[in-house]
Design an enzyme around this catalytic site. Structure first.
Site, PDB file in Angstrom:
ATOM      1  N   SER A 201       4.204 -16.364 -32.310  1.00  8.03           N
ATOM      2  CA  SER A 201       3.243 -16.084 -31.244  1.00  8.03           C
ATOM      3  C   SER A 201       2.190 -17.166 -31.076  1.00  8.03           C
ATOM      4  O   SER A 201       1.658 -17.331 -29.979  1.00  8.03           O
ATOM      5  CB  SER A 201       2.578 -14.732 -31.493  1.00  8.03           C
ATOM      6  OG  SER A 201       2.012 -14.672 -32.782  1.00  8.03           O
ATOM      7  N   HIS A 229       7.588 -11.956 -28.037  1.00  8.57           N
ATOM      8  CA  HIS A 229       7.462 -13.061 -27.075  1.00  8.57           C
ATOM      9  C   HIS A 229       8.804 -13.612 -26.600  1.00  8.57           C
ATOM     10  O   HIS A 229       8.836 -14.598 -25.870  1.00  8.57           O
ATOM     11  CB  HIS A 229       6.642 -14.199 -27.685  1.00  8.57           C
ATOM     12  CG  HIS A 229       5.227 -13.799 -27.947  1.00  8.57           C
ATOM     13  ND1 HIS A 229       4.258 -13.784 -26.973  1.00  8.57           N
ATOM     14  CD2 HIS A 229       4.627 -13.358 -29.076  1.00  8.57           C
ATOM     15  CE1 HIS A 229       3.116 -13.366 -27.489  1.00  8.57           C
ATOM     16  NE2 HIS A 229       3.312 -13.099 -28.767  1.00  8.57           N
ATOM     17  N   LYS A 258       4.030  -7.940 -23.375  1.00  9.71           N
ATOM     18  CA  LYS A 258       4.031  -9.364 -23.051  1.00  9.71           C
ATOM     19  C   LYS A 258       4.767  -9.538 -21.710  1.00  9.71           C
ATOM     20  O   LYS A 258       4.204  -9.202 -20.698  1.00  9.71           O
ATOM     21  CB  LYS A 258       4.663 -10.150 -24.200  1.00  9.71           C
ATOM     22  CG  LYS A 258       4.089  -9.745 -25.597  1.00  9.71           C
ATOM     23  CD  LYS A 258       2.750 -10.352 -25.919  1.00  9.71           C
ATOM     24  CE  LYS A 258       1.915  -9.654 -26.994  1.00  9.71           C
ATOM     25  NZ  LYS A 258       2.363  -9.677 -28.342  1.00  9.71           N
TER      26      LYS A 258
HETATM   27  C1  LIG Z   1       1.540  -8.982 -29.575  1.00 10.35           C
HETATM   28  C2  LIG Z   1       2.442  -8.921 -30.752  1.00 10.35           C
HETATM   29  C3  LIG Z   1       2.607  -7.739 -31.478  1.00 10.35           C
HETATM   30  C4  LIG Z   1       1.753  -6.543 -31.241  1.00 10.35           C
HETATM   31  O1  LIG Z   1       2.155  -5.845 -30.121  1.00 10.35           O
HETATM   32  P1  LIG Z   1       1.145  -4.858 -29.405  1.00 10.35           P
HETATM   33  O2  LIG Z   1       2.013  -4.040 -28.547  1.00 10.35           O
HETATM   34  O3  LIG Z   1       0.181  -5.698 -28.655  1.00 10.35           O
HETATM   35  O4  LIG Z   1       0.485  -4.053 -30.489  1.00 10.35           O
HETATM   36  C5  LIG Z   1       3.536  -7.709 -32.478  1.00 10.35           C
HETATM   37  N1  LIG Z   1       4.258  -8.805 -32.794  1.00 10.35           N
HETATM   38  C6  LIG Z   1       4.095  -9.967 -32.155  1.00 10.35           C
HETATM   39  C7  LIG Z   1       4.919 -11.149 -32.550  1.00 10.35           C
HETATM   40  C8  LIG Z   1       3.177 -10.063 -31.125  1.00 10.35           C
HETATM   41  O5  LIG Z   1       2.979 -11.218 -30.505  1.00 10.35           O
END
Ligand SMILES: *Cc1c(COP(=O)(O)O)cnc(C)c1O
Length: 402
Positions: A201, A229, A258
């Site tokens: 990320s 992502h 995302k």
């Molecule tokens: C954003 C993210 C999460 C968390 O997801 P949310 O739905 O925002 O709690 C988990 N893993 C990765 C790799 C992320 O980028």
């Protein structure tokens, strides 16, 4: 007293007074230390005007800091799906799914996800953090081990810690080290799991899932891939694993927060694994079901992604336009880090870009390792090529070492 007068009287007596006690003294001292290290964080009210532009402190800025890779958070069809789901089923799920919160959109969404990802079944969670915090401890516990890429998302670490299993970190994407650790540790572990992000990320690089999967199979370890992502932007929208047809991913986790443009998360896996998660994962059992609007929005967004494979390819093409303009290593995902090192310098770079109409939020430790503060740029399908070129021109002087 009229209702309004009573309310105002109540409000007047509620004016907060500064609290001086041991807890707030402790918090104030902590904050002061963080402030000194340029690591204090503050919220900035942000009005996202559409999938690209935001308004902050009275200024309109072109955002390169949203994970809304396909700009679907503001797509009229997705918004309408959220609204009509709320009208049909209410604003909230009302309870845990195992009580009365299992509204009809959730099973539809799970079936759609499983079909899209090519697995037997899927389970929707409230968020990505909840998914990893719940699923890892359901499958792995004391006496077991979980091998974690050092740059894996915070919620994988949280899940690993909650599990009580031995946590065995390995250097980022270092498969020689992973193989060594598996050889050394696996024989004394009952069960083993390898946990990694698909797309990292904060770095935007991808995990070599074919080789990780081969190691998992050779050492009888279960493979968890967090593809928050990757979904919607890699492998024609199907995610990172689709780039590695050989890879066998036991637990394909991802989020709706995302590229899907909404909120919530999922795990795709075999039928028995999903049934076990629904029965035992504590963040599933003891947390309220995903609101209907979020499920409706995710369904509509998935439909758009599945029916427009060209759309999914665009954010990566945009990121590559930027990396090629600056002579950086070719982007592997829509995320491009511009590592500046020092937190204060990175905050300065963010302000310099803001002055030119760009939003590029500084990412500082502990979100990234000490000394690797960065601008984390995220490119989306809707960014204009001309704007990407302008951004590259603005970023170039900020990268020069003083
Ligand atoms: C954003 C993210 C999460 C968390 O997801 P949310 O739905 O925002 O709690 C988990 N893993 C990765 C790799 C992320 O980028």
């Amino acid at each position: 007293m009229s209702k309004d007068a009573a309310f105002n009287a109540g409000a007047a007596s509620c004016i907060p007074r500064p609290v001086i006690n041991s807890l707030s003294t402790f918090a104030a001292a902590k904050l002061q230390d963080l402030e000194t290290a340029h690591l204090r964080r503050r919220l900035t009210p942000t009005h996202r005007l559409d999938g690209l532009w935001v308004e902050r402190e009275g200024r309109r800025l072109l955002s390169f800091s949203c994970n809304d890779y396909l700009n679907l958070s503001h797509h009229p069809v997705v918004i309408e799906a959220a609204a009509s789901a709320a009208r049909a089923y209410g604003a909230g799920a009302g309870a845990s799914r195992l009580v009365t919160g299992d509204h009809p959109l959730l099973s539809t969404l799970e079936a759609r996800l499983a079909a899209f990802k090519g697995t037997e079944a899927a389970c929707v969670f409230g968020s990505g953090y909840l998914a990893n915090a719940g699923l890892i401890p359901t499958l792995i516990g004391p006496g077991d081990g979980v091998f974690v890429d050092e740059l894996a998302h915070a919620c994988i670490w949280a899940g690993a810690q909650l599990s009580g299993a031995r946590i065995i970190p390995f250097a980022h994407n270092d498969l020689t080290q992973l193989a060594d650790r598996l050889r050394a540790e696996r024989p004394v572990l009952r069960h083993a799991m390898i946990a990694t992000d698909g797309v990292f990320s904060m770095d935007g690089d991808i995990a070599p899932l074919d080789r990780i999967s081969a190691l998992a199979q050779a050492h009888e370890a279960w493979l968890l891939v967090d593809d928050a992502h990757g979904l919607g932007v890699l492998g024609q929208g199907k995610g990172t694993a689709a780039l590695f047809p050989q890879a066998q991913v036991d637990l394909a986790m991802g989020t709706f927060s995302k590229a899907i443009g909404g909120y919530g998360a999922y795990v795709c896996a075999s039928g028995p694994v999903i049934d076990l998660l629904r029965t035992r994962a504590r963040t599933f059992v003891y947390s309220t079901g995903l609101p209907p609007a979020s499920a409706g929005a995710a369904l509509a967004a998935l439909e758009i992604i599945a029916s427009q494979p060209d759309l999914a390819a665009r954010p990566l093409a945009k990121a590559r336009r930027f990396t090629s303009a600056l002579g950086l290593a070719e982007a592997q995902s829509p995320i491009v880090p511009v590592v500046l090192g020092d937190a204060a310098r990175t905050l300065g770079a963010m302000r310099a870009l803001e002055a030119q109409g760009f939003l590029a939020v500084a990412i500082r430790p502990p979100t990234v390792p000490l000394g690797t503060a960065r601008l984390r740029l995220a490119f989306t399908a809707g960014h204009d090529d001309a704007d990407i070129d302008r951004l590259a021109t603005a970023v170039a002087p900020l990268m020069e070492t003083e």
